[in-house]
Write a protein that holds these residues in place. Structure first.
Motif, short mmCIF file in Angstrom:
data_model
loop_
_atom_site.label_atom_id
_atom_site.label_comp_id
_atom_site.label_asym_id
_atom_site.label_seq_id
_atom_site.Cartn_x
_atom_site.Cartn_y
_atom_site.Cartn_z
N PHE A 90 13.90 7.26 43.02
CA PHE A 90 15.31 7.55 42.95
C PHE A 90 15.55 9.01 43.84
CE2 PHE A 90 15.28 5.10 39.62
CZ PHE A 90 16.50 4.37 39.34
N GLY A 91 14.63 9.81 43.85
CA GLY A 91 14.70 11.15 44.60
C GLY A 91 13.30 11.55 45.21
N THR A 92 13.21 12.18 46.38
CA THR A 92 12.18 12.76 46.85
C THR A 92 12.61 14.06 47.56
OG1 THR A 92 10.34 12.55 48.43
CG2 THR A 92 12.37 11.39 49.10
N ALA A 93 11.70 14.78 48.33
CA ALA A 93 12.19 15.90 48.85
C ALA A 93 11.65 16.33 50.28
CB ALA A 93 11.88 17.23 47.79
N VAL A 94 12.07 17.28 50.97
CA VAL A 94 11.52 17.54 52.35
C VAL A 94 10.66 18.80 51.99
CG1 VAL A 94 11.86 18.22 54.63
CG2 VAL A 94 13.28 16.48 53.47
N ASN A 95 9.33 18.77 52.30
CA ASN A 95 8.49 19.98 52.58
C ASN A 95 8.03 20.55 53.70
OD1 ASN A 95 7.84 20.28 49.29
ND2 ASN A 95 7.52 18.08 49.75
N ARG A 96 7.69 21.58 53.91
CA ARG A 96 7.06 22.15 55.22
C ARG A 96 6.00 21.20 55.70
NH1 ARG A 96 9.90 25.84 58.62
NH2 ARG A 96 11.23 27.19 57.34
N ALA A 97 4.99 20.69 54.92
CA ALA A 97 4.27 19.93 55.18
C ALA A 97 4.72 18.49 55.98
CB ALA A 97 3.34 19.54 54.21
N ASP A 98 5.84 18.11 55.36
CA ASP A 98 6.38 16.82 55.81
C ASP A 98 6.73 17.05 57.44
OD1 ASP A 98 6.42 15.09 53.73
OD2 ASP A 98 7.63 16.33 52.79
N CYS A 99 7.35 18.14 57.76
CA CYS A 99 7.69 18.72 59.04
C CYS A 99 6.76 18.74 59.93
CB CYS A 99 8.60 19.93 58.89
SG CYS A 99 10.04 20.03 58.09
N LEU A 100 5.59 19.24 59.49
CA LEU A 100 4.42 19.35 60.17
C LEU A 100 3.66 18.04 60.60
CD1 LEU A 100 2.51 22.46 58.79
CD2 LEU A 100 3.79 22.35 61.01
N MET A 101 3.83 17.10 59.38
CA MET A 101 3.25 15.77 59.71
C MET A 101 4.05 15.00 60.67
SD MET A 101 1.69 14.75 56.12
CE MET A 101 2.81 15.30 55.11
N CYS A 102 5.50 15.20 60.43
CA CYS A 102 6.42 14.62 61.50
C CYS A 102 5.96 14.85 63.09
CB CYS A 102 7.56 15.14 61.29
SG CYS A 102 8.94 14.14 62.24
N LYS A 103 5.53 15.83 63.32
CA LYS A 103 5.07 16.41 64.63
C LYS A 103 3.57 15.92 64.97
CE LYS A 103 5.99 20.73 64.42
NZ LYS A 103 6.12 21.97 64.93
N GLY A 104 2.93 15.61 63.91
CA GLY A 104 1.39 15.23 64.17
C GLY A 104 0.74 16.59 64.17
N ALA A 105 1.20 17.64 63.47
CA ALA A 105 0.73 18.90 63.59
C ALA A 105 0.03 19.58 62.42
CB ALA A 105 1.63 20.11 64.00
N TYR A 106 0.00 18.68 61.26
CA TYR A 106 -0.61 19.04 59.97
C TYR A 106 -2.14 19.10 60.13
CZ TYR A 106 -1.52 19.56 54.87
OH TYR A 106 -1.65 19.89 53.75
N PRO A 107 -2.86 20.14 59.56
CA PRO A 107 -4.30 20.33 59.62
C PRO A 107 -5.09 18.97 59.13
CG PRO A 107 -3.23 22.28 58.71
CD PRO A 107 -2.21 21.32 58.72
N GLY A 108 -5.89 18.60 60.10
CA GLY A 108 -6.82 17.36 59.77
C GLY A 108 -5.99 16.16 60.01
#
Length: 394
Positions: A90-108
């Motif tokens: 029913f609900g989820t949220a946007v985290n900084r990690a999501d923004c990084l993963m969207c760019k392919g820039a999350y560590p690892g």
């Protein structure tokens, strides 16, 4: 002449048959619904709810990049393994990690792979359970921590990574609890070993993690102080119980912190490089600096080891997403036991009532995930930015 006409008619019939076969094949494939529909296809730009029981709506992307790469498409509903439950989200949220993963820039993160469905947390109702799952029953109101897949209508999740939604909270509100509250709890208790009467400096006080950490510091009997970039964010933290707040955009925060405290016992730092000198200056002897983000860069140029050594201080780093399933299960268990009850009833700490609450900044519909990402990337939020997947009455 007659033979030529027959050949022409035959040719036309063959062409028509090919077109019919092609059309039927296309329709058949569309009805089956592949696991990942093409975001670039106009078919999914204004996608509607479907009647297929094996297909769900999900936010997808064809390639890594900014928020503009996100779009609504179709995906196959996952099947829960034996120790998992399938949750209708029913609900989820946007985290900084999501923004990084969207760019392919999350560590690892592997950049040569197709982007996954984003979303590190969710709330909803148990839709089905795996063959060996015993902790939850169909219809239970739950929230949980995900490795991916929260920006969708359904998610399969380890039964030990699920928590009950506290009474009095909506499923939409609960969608913004797991990632930031578990992160804050981990920083304080699993890594920073906060103690009663410790002074805790929290950077990014107006963020989801920051607003959760302020409340959890108080619950631990310690003293929170914060830095933030606007007066509104600082005022929010003060209303949650922070003792002091410092606007880092108005000048260095270290002199004010030292004047107010004489030195802090614990720092929760999502900034990194640009704050390193002030962090060391703020630490009391034998203090602990916990870094969990690099919004201010990863590079440090200076005698950091000598300065830490002089104070016998510790610098620790941590993330949550890459932790083992066993670690996450233990974290969720302890949070559920030691913090979750106080979303329902107040705790009495040092003679004061403390009741935990999620701080919600703004809600976006699932199909507006790109706008939600832009809102977070613009540092406009105080607390959590939610994605509403479906109405609670559905």
């Amino acid at each position: 002449m007659v033979l030529q006409k027959l050949n022409l008619i035959l040719l036309i019939v063959i062409m028509l048959l090919k077109q019919v076969v092609k059309t039927n094949l296309h329709l058949s494939i569309s009805n089956i619904a592949p696991s990942f529909s093409s975001c670039s296809s106009s078919l999914f730009q204004n996608i509607q709810r479907h009647s297929s029981s094996s297909v769900m709506r999900a936010i997808q992307q064809d390639e890594f990049g900014g928020p503009e790469k996100l779009c609504l498409g179709n995906a196959s509903i996952p099947e829960p393994s034996k120790n998992e439950v399938l949750v209708k989200i029913f609900g989820t949220a946007v985290n900084r990690a999501d923004c990084l993963m969207c760019k392919g820039a999350y560590p690892g993160q592997k950049k040569n792979s197709k982007p996954d469905i984003l979303g590190l947390e969710m709330s909803g109702k148990v839709h089905s359970v795996g063959l060996a799952s015993t902790k939850w029953t169909i219809g239970d109101r739950v929230m949980g921590l995900l490795p991916k897949g929260g920006y969708a209508e359904y998610a399969a999740i380890d039964e030990n990574h699920v928590m009950a939604v506290p009474d009095g909270l909506s499923l939409h509100e609960a969608g913004g609890i797991p990632e930031v509250w578990l992160t804050a709890y981990q920083l304080l208790h699993f890594v920073g070993n906060v103690k009663e009467n410790d002074i805790v400096l929290i950077h990014g006080g107006g963020s989801g993690v920051g607003t959760a950490a302020v409340q959890l510091v108080r619950l631990a009997g310690a003293i929170p102080i914060v830095t933030a970039g606007t007066k509104d964010k600082i005022d929010t933290c003060l209303s949650l119980g922070a003792k002091n707040g410092f606007n880092y955009k108005e000048g260095e925060f270290a002199p004010g912190v030292l004047e107010a405290t004489g030195g802090v016992n614990l720092i929760l730092d999502c900034v990194g490089g640009s704050f390193w000198k002030q962090n060391v200056a703020c630490l009391a002897p034998e203090g602990t600096w916990v870094n969990y983000g690099l919004l201010g860069g990863a590079n440090i140029d200076g005698p950091i080891l000598g300065l830490l050594l002089a104070k016998r201080a510790s610098l620790l780093t941590t993330t949550l997403k890459s932790r083992s399933n066993e670690y996450k299960a233990r974290l969720i268990s302890e949070f559920s036991r030691n913090a979750l009850p106080y979303f329902v009833k107040p705790a009495i700490v040092h003679g004061q009532e403390i009741r935990l609450k999620p701080i919600i900044d703004k809600e976006f519909k699932l199909e507006s995930a790109s706008d939600a990402h832009r809102h977070v990337l613009g540092n406009k939020n105080i607390g959590k930015v939610l994605l509403i997947v479906q109405d609670e009455k559905d």
